[in-house]
Design a protein around this motif. Structure first.
Motif, PDB file in Angstrom:
ATOM      1  N   TRP A  76      78.683  18.177  90.584  1.00 59.43           N
ATOM      2  CA  TRP A  76      77.596  16.971  90.379  1.00 59.43           C
ATOM      3  C   TRP A  76      78.819  15.328  89.783  1.00 59.43           C
ATOM      4  CZ3 TRP A  76      72.192  16.169  88.913  1.00 59.43           C
ATOM      5  CH2 TRP A  76      72.842  15.270  88.059  1.00 59.43           C
ATOM      6  N   LYS A  77      78.633  15.236  90.034  1.00 61.29           N
ATOM      7  CA  LYS A  77      79.198  13.784  89.794  1.00 61.29           C
ATOM      8  C   LYS A  77      78.733  12.449  88.872  1.00 61.29           C
ATOM      9  CE  LYS A  77      83.324  15.178  93.854  1.00 61.29           C
ATOM     10  NZ  LYS A  77      83.789  14.511  94.430  1.00 61.29           N
ATOM     11  N   PRO A  78      79.398  11.970  88.226  1.00 60.20           N
ATOM     12  CA  PRO A  78      77.993  11.100  87.491  1.00 60.20           C
ATOM     13  C   PRO A  78      77.963   9.362  88.960  1.00 60.20           C
ATOM     14  CG  PRO A  78      79.288  12.208  86.022  1.00 60.20           C
ATOM     15  CD  PRO A  78      80.296  12.655  87.327  1.00 60.20           C
ATOM     16  N   SER A  79      78.971   9.720  88.758  1.00 58.36           N
ATOM     17  CA  SER A  79      79.304   8.802  90.806  1.00 58.36           C
ATOM     18  C   SER A  79      78.366   8.469  91.500  1.00 58.36           C
ATOM     19  CB  SER A  79      80.226   7.518  90.957  1.00 58.36           C
ATOM     20  OG  SER A  79      80.834   8.663  91.304  1.00 58.36           O
ATOM     21  N   GLU A  80      77.955   9.592  91.580  1.00 57.48           N
ATOM     22  CA  GLU A  80      76.997   9.682  93.393  1.00 57.48           C
ATOM     23  C   GLU A  80      75.191   9.727  91.391  1.00 57.48           C
ATOM     24  OE1 GLU A  80      77.345  13.139  94.081  1.00 57.48           O
ATOM     25  OE2 GLU A  80      79.446  12.859  94.945  1.00 57.48           O
ATOM     26  N   HIS A  81      75.422   9.241  91.010  1.00 60.25           N
ATOM     27  CA  HIS A  81      73.973   9.627  89.586  1.00 60.25           C
ATOM     28  C   HIS A  81      73.472   8.547  88.562  1.00 60.25           C
ATOM     29  CE1 HIS A  81      73.037  13.189  92.043  1.00 60.25           C
ATOM     30  NE2 HIS A  81      74.397  13.297  91.971  1.00 60.25           N
ATOM     31  N   PRO A  82      74.141   7.125  89.306  1.00 60.80           N
ATOM     32  CA  PRO A  82      74.503   5.977  88.468  1.00 60.80           C
ATOM     33  C   PRO A  82      72.927   5.923  87.685  1.00 60.80           C
ATOM     34  CG  PRO A  82      73.735   5.013  90.411  1.00 60.80           C
ATOM     35  CD  PRO A  82      74.286   6.840  90.720  1.00 60.80           C
ATOM     36  N   GLU A  83      72.430   6.117  87.880  1.00 63.07           N
ATOM     37  CA  GLU A  83      70.818   5.608  87.710  1.00 63.07           C
ATOM     38  C   GLU A  83      70.124   7.229  86.427  1.00 63.07           C
ATOM     39  OE1 GLU A  83      70.000   8.870  90.602  1.00 63.07           O
ATOM     40  OE2 GLU A  83      71.222   7.275  90.478  1.00 63.07           O
ATOM     41  N   THR A  84      70.950   7.582  86.746  1.00 66.32           N
ATOM     42  CA  THR A  84      70.890   8.736  85.639  1.00 66.32           C
ATOM     43  C   THR A  84      72.251   9.099  84.323  1.00 66.32           C
ATOM     44  OG1 THR A  84      71.533  10.752  86.293  1.00 66.32           O
ATOM     45  CG2 THR A  84      69.176   9.745  86.647  1.00 66.32           C
ATOM     46  N   GLN A  85      71.791   9.789  82.633  1.00 64.69           N
ATOM     47  CA  GLN A  85      72.576  10.312  82.363  1.00 64.69           C
ATOM     48  C   GLN A  85      74.596  10.910  83.436  1.00 64.69           C
ATOM     49  OE1 GLN A  85      72.958   9.332  78.931  1.00 64.69           O
ATOM     50  NE2 GLN A  85      71.094   8.942  78.871  1.00 64.69           N
ATOM     51  N   TRP A  86      75.228  11.047  82.519  1.00 70.69           N
ATOM     52  CA  TRP A  86      76.287  11.676  83.359  1.00 70.69           C
ATOM     53  C   TRP A  86      76.284  13.163  83.722  1.00 70.69           C
ATOM     54  CZ3 TRP A  86      79.215  15.454  81.409  1.00 70.69           C
ATOM     55  CH2 TRP A  86      78.942  15.880  79.384  1.00 70.69           C
ATOM     56  N   TYR A  87      74.986  13.922  82.663  1.00 71.79           N
ATOM     57  CA  TYR A  87      75.078  15.381  83.504  1.00 71.79           C
ATOM     58  C   TYR A  87      73.609  15.254  84.246  1.00 71.79           C
ATOM     59  CZ  TYR A  87      73.163  14.019  79.010  1.00 71.79           C
ATOM     60  OH  TYR A  87      71.949  13.038  78.051  1.00 71.79           O
ATOM     61  N   PRO A  88      73.262  16.435  84.408  1.00 74.14           N
ATOM     62  CA  PRO A  88      72.341  17.266  85.008  1.00 74.14           C
ATOM     63  C   PRO A  88      71.431  17.294  83.578  1.00 74.14           C
ATOM     64  CG  PRO A  88      73.618  19.073  85.720  1.00 74.14           C
ATOM     65  CD  PRO A  88      74.327  17.687  84.814  1.00 74.14           C
ATOM     66  N   GLU A  89      70.227  16.551  84.376  1.00 73.36           N
ATOM     67  CA  GLU A  89      68.940  16.571  82.507  1.00 73.36           C
ATOM     68  C   GLU A  89      68.422  18.179  82.079  1.00 73.36           C
ATOM     69  OE1 GLU A  89      64.383  15.141  82.461  1.00 73.36           O
ATOM     70  OE2 GLU A  89      65.680  13.902  83.564  1.00 73.36           O
ATOM     71  N   GLU A  90      68.411  18.734  82.968  1.00 76.16           N
ATOM     72  CA  GLU A  90      68.078  20.513  82.752  1.00 76.16           C
ATOM     73  C   GLU A  90      68.964  20.688  81.555  1.00 76.16           C
ATOM     74  OE1 GLU A  90      69.065  19.591  85.622  1.00 76.16           O
ATOM     75  OE2 GLU A  90      70.094  21.129  86.367  1.00 76.16           O
ATOM     76  N   TYR A  91      70.542  20.129  81.456  1.00 83.32           N
ATOM     77  CA  TYR A  91      71.301  20.426  80.008  1.00 83.32           C
ATOM     78  C   TYR A  91      71.868  20.158  79.708  1.00 83.32           C
ATOM     79  CZ  TYR A  91      72.194  24.234  83.982  1.00 83.32           C
ATOM     80  OH  TYR A  91      72.260  25.459  84.607  1.00 83.32           O
ATOM     81  N   ALA A  92      71.077  18.913  78.928  1.00 79.73           N
ATOM     82  CA  ALA A  92      70.898  17.895  78.113  1.00 79.73           C
ATOM     83  C   ALA A  92      70.368  18.398  76.643  1.00 79.73           C
ATOM     84  CB  ALA A  92      69.361  17.396  78.075  1.00 79.73           C
ATOM     85  N   SER A  93      70.617  19.426  76.784  1.00 75.60           N
ATOM     86  CA  SER A  93      70.705  20.352  74.934  1.00 75.60           C
ATOM     87  C   SER A  93      72.391  20.720  74.855  1.00 75.60           C
ATOM     88  CB  SER A  93      69.537  21.551  74.869  1.00 75.60           C
ATOM     89  OG  SER A  93      69.634  22.024  75.518  1.00 75.60           O
ATOM     90  N   ALA A  94      72.524  21.467  76.356  1.00 74.81           N
ATOM     91  CA  ALA A  94      73.854  21.594  75.641  1.00 74.81           C
ATOM     92  C   ALA A  94      75.313  20.777  76.094  1.00 74.81           C
ATOM     93  CB  ALA A  94      74.270  22.852  76.712  1.00 74.81           C
ATOM     94  N   VAL A  95      75.303  19.703  76.388  1.00 74.33           N
ATOM     95  CA  VAL A  95      76.309  18.357  76.570  1.00 74.33           C
ATOM     96  C   VAL A  95      77.232  18.939  75.048  1.00 74.33           C
ATOM     97  CG1 VAL A  95      76.552  16.091  76.527  1.00 74.33           C
ATOM     98  CG2 VAL A  95      74.728  16.985  77.539  1.00 74.33           C
ATOM     99  N   CYS A  96      77.861  18.056  75.671  1.00 75.09           N
ATOM    100  CA  CYS A  96      79.221  18.645  74.642  1.00 75.09           C
ATOM    101  C   CYS A  96      79.242  16.770  73.939  1.00 75.09           C
ATOM    102  CB  CYS A  96      81.230  18.884  75.071  1.00 75.09           C
ATOM    103  SG  CYS A  96      82.297  18.627  74.232  1.00 75.09           S
TER     104      CYS A  96
END
Length: 89
Positions: A60-80
């Protein structure tokens, strides 16, 4: 700074018994720069300073998903939180 990739810090196998063939649960989601001169390889440290050696790369590269957060949405609760703060700057 170059390209950023997302890596997963997994639960330790000893702490949580996972049947063979199954993936260990994700403990934290981190952001890490790519290795110098190797855009497909993760650098040695996350943005918060943790060693990436034992972490799982996600592709997962944030530059390939500029319309979303930098992390995959399903792991939002585990973000550092430290990596998240660095990505905001």
């Amino acid at each position: 700074m170059g390209e950023i990739v997302v890596v997963y810090e997994l639960d330790k196998a000893v702490a949580t018994r996972v049947p063979r063939g199954e993936e260990r649960p994700v403990r934290h989601v981190h952001a890490a720069p790519t290795a110098p001169g190797a855009p497909t390889a993760t650098g040695p440290r996350t943005l918060c300073g943790k060693d990436t050696f034992a972490m799982a790369t996600t592709g997962w590269k944030p530059s390939e998903h500029p319309e979303t957060q930098w992390y995959p949405e399903e792991y939002a609760s585990a973000v550092c939180p430290d990596c998240d703060a660095m990505m905001e700057t």
